[in-house]
Design an enzyme around this catalytic site. Sequence first.
Site, mmCIF file in Angstrom:
data_model
loop_
_atom_site.group_PDB
_atom_site.id
_atom_site.type_symbol
_atom_site.label_atom_id
_atom_site.label_comp_id
_atom_site.label_asym_id
_atom_site.label_seq_id
_atom_site.Cartn_x
_atom_site.Cartn_y
_atom_site.Cartn_z
ATOM 1 N N GLY A 155 9.788 2.632 6.813
ATOM 2 C CA GLY A 155 8.645 1.771 7.058
ATOM 3 C C GLY A 155 7.858 1.500 5.792
ATOM 4 O O GLY A 155 8.107 2.099 4.742
ATOM 5 N N SER A 156 6.908 0.579 5.904
ATOM 6 C CA SER A 156 6.057 0.221 4.772
ATOM 7 C C SER A 156 4.719 -0.273 5.301
ATOM 8 O O SER A 156 4.620 -0.739 6.439
ATOM 9 C CB SER A 156 6.713 -0.858 3.908
ATOM 10 N N ASP A 195 -0.518 13.824 15.902
ATOM 11 C CA ASP A 195 -0.118 13.779 14.487
ATOM 12 C C ASP A 195 -1.354 13.750 13.585
ATOM 13 O O ASP A 195 -1.469 12.895 12.706
ATOM 14 C CB ASP A 195 0.765 12.558 14.232
ATOM 15 N N ASN A 249 11.226 5.615 3.773
ATOM 16 C CA ASN A 249 12.604 5.321 4.151
ATOM 17 C C ASN A 249 12.688 4.429 5.376
ATOM 18 O O ASN A 249 13.645 3.665 5.524
ATOM 19 C CB ASN A 249 13.360 6.632 4.410
ATOM 20 N N LEU A 298 0.809 -1.213 0.000
ATOM 21 C CA LEU A 298 0.000 0.000 0.000
ATOM 22 C C LEU A 298 0.841 1.261 0.000
ATOM 23 O O LEU A 298 0.393 2.303 -0.461
ATOM 24 C CB LEU A 298 -0.945 0.011 1.207
ATOM 25 N N GLY A 299 2.040 1.192 0.517
ATOM 26 C CA GLY A 299 2.919 2.348 0.563
ATOM 27 C C GLY A 299 4.210 2.004 1.264
ATOM 28 O O GLY A 299 4.296 1.016 1.998
ATOM 29 N N SER A 300 5.225 2.802 1.033
ATOM 30 C CA SER A 300 6.527 2.554 1.650
ATOM 31 C C SER A 300 7.269 3.870 1.775
ATOM 32 O O SER A 300 6.985 4.841 1.068
ATOM 33 C CB SER A 300 7.346 1.549 0.828
#
Length: 589
Positions: A261-262, A374, A259, A255-257
């Site tokens: 984490g992913s 956040d 520097n 789904l996303g990555s």
Amino acid sequence: MTRTTRIDTQEATKHKDLPPVPSPLSLSSNPNPECLMESKSLGRKNFKKLSLDASPVKSTSGSLRSSDMMSIKEPTSLRQKRQRPPPILHLPTASSSATSTPTSNITGSSSASSIQFAQKSPGSGVIVSQTLSRPSSAGGIPSSGYSSLNVNQSNRNVDPDNVVSTDMILNQISNLDLTSMNHHRQHYQNSHHHLPTTNRKRQTVISSISPTKSSAASSPLEPQIQSLPASSQSPIATTSALKLNNKDLLTLKQLGSGNSGSVSKILHIPTQKTMAKKIIHIDSKSVIQTQIIRELRILHECHSPYIIEFYGACLNNNNTIVICMEYCNCGSLDKILPLCENKQFPTFVLKKLSFAILSGLTYLYTTHKIIHRDIKPNNVLMTHKGEFKLCDFGVSRELTNSLAMADTFVGTSMYMSPERIQGLDYGVKSDVWSTGLMLIELASGVPVWSEDDNNNDDDEDDEDDAYVRQGSIAAERNGQNSPSRSRKNKQKGNGYNSYNGPEGILDLLQRIVNEDAPTLTNKINPVTKLPYDKYLCQFIDLCLIKDDSVRKTPWQLLEDKEHFFKGVEEGVYDKEHKSWAKKIRKCKV
């Protein structure tokens, strides 16, 4: 009579292959049953000879008695098999121990803890009680509170609407009344103090996150921390209905990555449940890892329709944390914004979104004393039903910073409140500030700090704003840009503009602290050429009050039922909102 017999004899002689038909005179002269059977079979060789030796007792005259014929019955085993009752499984219900009469029989006379199983003897109809015993502590302490189970198991006779699984039986066996057991054990030891006793420790399995619910007596910020198991991988947290293991997680797609984490979409094979797995690299310091595990335990106890459901996490030996959470198939708001009409959220969607965010912040703070820290479009997810849920919230800075490592510092600092940037004490009102900035971005389609203070209307400004609205990388400029224009450089990034270099970051932080708060009041929508909704502008202005002592809390903002949130709880916008969410889901596919 003599003539008839003579005719029959003549007819029989015509068929030489068959013996003559016996006459009644011959039968009366030979009353032997064997001779009778032989005569009736006409002496055929292929006729199976019947043996009457196993028959009931013969009379002295050689003939069978009618009473003996009635005594010939089918075997006992067949009769018992047909008369066997269906199996019965007596299990106590969940409330039987407290409110209702228990269905199980309480046995207190046995010297060891036992569970009785009722079976039938194969040779008779008597039910035999069979006992499975557990080893009890020394001294023969009597047990109590155990269930008597009749488990003549047969799938043919089990009601499919009332099937009890093996796991439920094991849970019934393991979840015994320990308080009652300890009371009887103590009473027995006091009365038999001369008997030797042996202290036995009960072994418990501790997962990385406690599945128990928080009580009002204990603060969620001070959980009871158990020592982590000394293994290469801490176990994944479990709930009462779900158990997670890395070997049961099948990755479906990324789904996303970033520097550090992913995020990937996974499938929990045993339950066929779709989840989202987030892998985050953390500091190798054991103190920080322990703190993160402590916070994940607290997050596991958060249950709200406005909070992403947290299934569990594990700490790998390569300094990474694997977090399993609820999967929202529409994704985050920064991915939804480009799919919207005019790349802007409708006003009725912003009302539902604001209500969900403030409700989630209220639950986190009032119930668990948690501040999100956040709030931004990346950390708000939406389901295909239009439900908005908060994710990536922490209890301390260690977890918040670790969860935000995949994004740049600028992306997070864009939504920071002035008091937080200045290093002052901040609370849940800081999340209210971030919510106001996010609403401006979603309503206008433009990141908040992308406009210049001087509001220059030259072509270069219009070109930069167009690139920001389209979410593309800013066009390269020929020559050197002036210092006043350096902050106008945009990047696609994660859906917001970023400032290049340390000077750009400092410029951004100074603008947040020193400049007036952003607003949509008295502004025209560049796409519709109409002013923004009046109540939306008023609500955003309440969120973006720079003085945090004057700024309202989330629950105070929710009290306004007559203006911005009018009709939200009553479901006035539900039908329209679900239709909009359905369109977004189709665009995602």
